[in-house]
Structure formats: structure tokens, C-alpha cells
Design a protein around this motif. Structure first.
Motif, short mmCIF file in Angstrom:
data_model
loop_
_atom_site.label_atom_id
_atom_site.label_comp_id
_atom_site.label_asym_id
_atom_site.label_seq_id
_atom_site.Cartn_x
_atom_site.Cartn_y
_atom_site.Cartn_z
N SER A 44 11.62 10.40 -4.35
CA SER A 44 12.90 9.70 -4.23
C SER A 44 13.26 8.98 -5.53
CB SER A 44 12.85 8.69 -3.08
OG SER A 44 12.64 9.34 -1.85
N SER A 47 14.41 11.53 -8.13
CA SER A 47 15.77 11.97 -7.81
C SER A 47 16.79 10.89 -8.17
CB SER A 47 15.87 12.32 -6.33
OG SER A 47 15.04 13.41 -6.00
N ALA A 48 16.43 9.63 -7.92
CA ALA A 48 17.34 8.53 -8.24
C ALA A 48 17.57 8.41 -9.74
CB ALA A 48 16.78 7.22 -7.69
N LYS A 50 17.88 10.85 -11.60
CA LYS A 50 18.64 12.07 -11.93
C LYS A 50 17.85 13.00 -12.85
CE LYS A 50 23.12 9.78 -11.39
NZ LYS A 50 24.41 9.42 -12.04
#
Length: 383
Positions: A44, A47-48, A50
Motif C-alpha cells: 500500500s 502504491s501511495a 506512485k
């Protein structure tokens, strides 16, 4: 007719750039601060940030599974200690794939597997290089037996134990005898299987070894004297990363394998050193290096010698930690041990569409100029 005279000129300036290398990150789970964060939290977090590509030097199955819901591309590595078993028996390769790939692929987007890491380094306790090629071939054949054809198999090398010189890049060749005995047959294998050559490039280490290299040249700084000219090719280099990358491409071309893509498996700059004299290992320089690297890659000019010579680059690494022979106690993370961001760096490749935007702007200008020419033309006829 006059309006059409502008067409060749305008199209000659249209910025149809080469593909921008993707920028990934390395996450070493087994050497994270105790206790290690949960795999779901790691996926997570990435992904945060990017970040769309992750290298896992120690691919724990639970971590591979955690990336299944994401769009993150995974680059797995197999430790050197596994090479003798992988080389001796194809069933061992199948067993490894059944544990690390089959339960998760293709939901977990595994794109690349490195068989070993820097096996040619003289600092290793045991010589694993004789097992590299047979282990690589066995893993490739095992993937084919399982009907998986979209995962690349390769091996990772260190620049310093592989290339003879960084300057001038045009003089670089592979160190012998490993060049002919190991690297050349591996390059042949990579060409046959459409795979990439993997290399660790650390300008920080080369800067520390050569006092004549300006710090600004190593940190992508745009100073008037931060350049080096290759006396053979005439190419001007404005940063050490590009110079080292071109040295690698030159060595590959000397063996006749200039078309194989190159993936930089590790690069970075430490924010803290293991020795008191490592004054350049600090947060200010580390942020300058990372920002310069990202800016350089997003410009679409990864290396002056070959615009598309570098396909991917993986920053080392996600989090600070203590230990690891490769790190020697340095702090390489973009996050602290408690997962706090250390730098203001945008890793996403959102700039990939900038070329399209520029093309649109050029076409808009083209229409405006054409219209102006038509108006002027009619004005001239009427006058």
C-alpha cells in the motif's frame, strides 16, 4: 503555397522522444527494522508513492501475494546461495517457481527474475560464478515447462567487478576472464530469450574511488564545468550515471550484443555512511542525487550513446536498515526506519505523456501559423 513551407520546419522540431525508463524501488524485507512491516502495508505504501515497479531481493511469498491487488510490476531475485542447487537439478528450479511464482502469477505482475546478485564480486565468500549459467538456463526451461513465457530470466552484475573503466566510456570492455567465460554466453542467452542485462550502477562508489570527479558531476548538478568529453566519440557527458551506463553499453556492443536492453537493478546515494570520513553520505546530497536521477530519466535521455539504452532503473532502497554486506552500514533508504519519508522526490513517471502534450502544442501553433500565412497571403493579393 507559402503556408506549406512551414510544414517541414515544424515537423523537424516535433519532440518524438524515446520511451522514458520506468523508475522502481528495492525493498529488502529480511533486513528491515524489527519487526518488519506487514506485507500489505508495504504494498500500500509503495502504491501511495506512485512507484510502479518493485525489486524484491528476498521474495517472501506473502510479500509477492500482497502486490496482487496492485498494478505494481515485480522484479524477483534469487540469492547466490541457491545457485548450486538450481544449476544441478531442474526440479529445484520447478520447486522454486511453484513456491514463488505459480501461486501468485499473473495476479501478482512478476516481470523479471534475477538468478543471483553480483556473483563476480571479489568480496563474496564463495565463488558462485560457475553455477550462474546452468542455473539461469534451468529456471528458464522450468518456466517454459509451466507455460509461462512473459517473465524474463537474467542475472545481476556489479559495475565495478564487470567493467574495466568508466572513462572514457568508449574504451570500456568486460573484465577478463569472466567476460568471455560468463558474460558473453549469458548475453547470448539473453538475446535468444528477449531478456535484459542487469547491472548495479553506483556513482557514489566511483566518486569515492576517484578524487578527480567533481561532486556536482556525480549529483546531476547543472554547473558550467560539470561535464566530461569522450575523446573518441566526442560525446559530452553531464553526469556520472550516464557515463557509467554508456560504458556498460559500449562493453556489450564490443561483444556484439548492443541491442539487449539494460536494467539498472540498483542505484542510489546514502544519507549516512558507515565511516566517519564519508562526509558526502548525507541527506542533502542523497536528495540531490535522487532528484537529479529522476529528472534525468524523465527527460528521455537516459544515456547519450543510446537514447533507449536503459529500460528500467531501480532506486536502492525503500527503507533504512542496519546490516547487509552490500550496504556496509550505510543508510540508502528513501524512508527512515519508522517509514517516514526523507526526501521530496516524485518517482512517478507521469511525465511520459509530456511528449504527446508538446506535439499537441506544436500542432496548435502549426494551425495558427498556417492561418496567419493564409491571411497574409490574401492581404498581399488584395493589396
Amino acid at each position: 503555397m507559402a503556408s506549406f513551407l512551414f510544414l517541414p520546419l515544424l515537423f523537424s522540431f516535433l519532440p518524438f522522444t524515446s520511451p522514458i525508463p520506468s523508475i522502481g524501488i528495492t525493498y529488502s524485507s529480511t533486513v528491515s527494522p524489527p519487526p518488519p512491516p506487514l506485507p500489505a502495508k508495504v504494498s500500500s505504501l509503495i502504491s501511495a508513492l506512485k512507484i510502479t515497479s518493485v525489486r524484491l531481493p528476498d521474495p517472501v511469498p506473502s510479500l509477492i501475494k500482497a502486490f496482487a491487488p496492485t498494478n505494481t510490476s515485480l522484479f524477483l531475485s534469487i540469492s547466490n546461495s541457491h545457485l548450486p542447487a538450481l544449476a544441478s537439478n531442474g526440479s529445484v528450479a520447478l520447486s522454486w517457481l511453484r513456491r514463488h511464482v505459480l501461486p501468485f502469477y499473473p495476479r501478482s505482475k512478476i516481470s523479471l527474475i534475477s538468478v543471483g546478485n553480483t556473483v563476480l564480486d571479489s568480496t563474496t565468500i564463495q565463488d558462485f560464478s560457475p553455477f550462474l549459467l546452468p542455473a539461469t538456463r534451468n529456471l528458464h526451461h522450468a518456466l517454459q515447462d509451466l507455460g509461462i513465457n512473459k517473465i524474463q530470466i537474467s542475472a545481476t552484475f556489479s559495475f565495478f567487478s564487470t567493467i574495466t573503466t568508466a572513462f572514457p566510456p568508449s574504451s570500456a570492455v568486460f573484465q577478463q576472464p569472466a567476460g568471455d567465460l560468463i558474460i558473453k554466453p549469458l548475453l547470448q542467452f539473453l538475446e535468444q530469450t528477449n531478456s535484459s542485462f542487469l547491472i548495479n550502477i553506483y556513482p557514489y562508489n566511483l566518486f569515492r574511488l576517484n578524487s578527480e570527479i567533481p561532486i556536482g558531476f556525480a549529483l546531476f548538478q547543472d554547473n558550467p564545468f560539470n561535464f566530461r568529453d569522450d575523446p573518441v566519440t566526442g560525446i559530452r557527458y553531464f553526469n556520472l550515471f550516464a557515463m557509467m551506463a554508456d560504458a556498460m553499453l559500449t562493453a556489450m556492443a564490443a561483444m556484439g550484443y548492443q541491442n539487449i536492453p539494460v536494467v539498472v537493478a540498483e542505484t542510489g546515494w546514502p544519507s549516512g555512511g558507515s565511516q566517519a570520513e564519508e562526509v558526502e553520505a548525507n541527506g542533502v546530497y542523497a536528495e540531490m542525487y535522487l532528484k537529479g536521477l529522476v529528472r534525468h530519466l524523465k527527460s528521455g535521455a537516459a544515456t547519450p550513446l543510446k537514447k533507449d539504452g536503459v529500460a528500467e532503473v531501480y532506486v536502492y532502497e525503500l527503507m533504512d536498515h542496519i546490516g547487509g554486506d552490500n550496504e556496509r552500514g550505510r543508510k540508502w533508504g528513501i524512508l527512515t526506519e519508522n517509514m517516514t519519508m526523507k526526501y521530496n522526490v516524485e518517482f512517478s513517471s507521469g511525465a511520459k505523456n509530456s511528449g504527446i502534450c508538446l506535439v499537441a502544442i506544436w500542432f496548435t501553433n502549426l494551425l495558427l501559423i498556417t492561418s496567419m500565412n493564409l491571411i497574409l497571403g490574401f492581404t498581399g493579393i488584395q493589396g
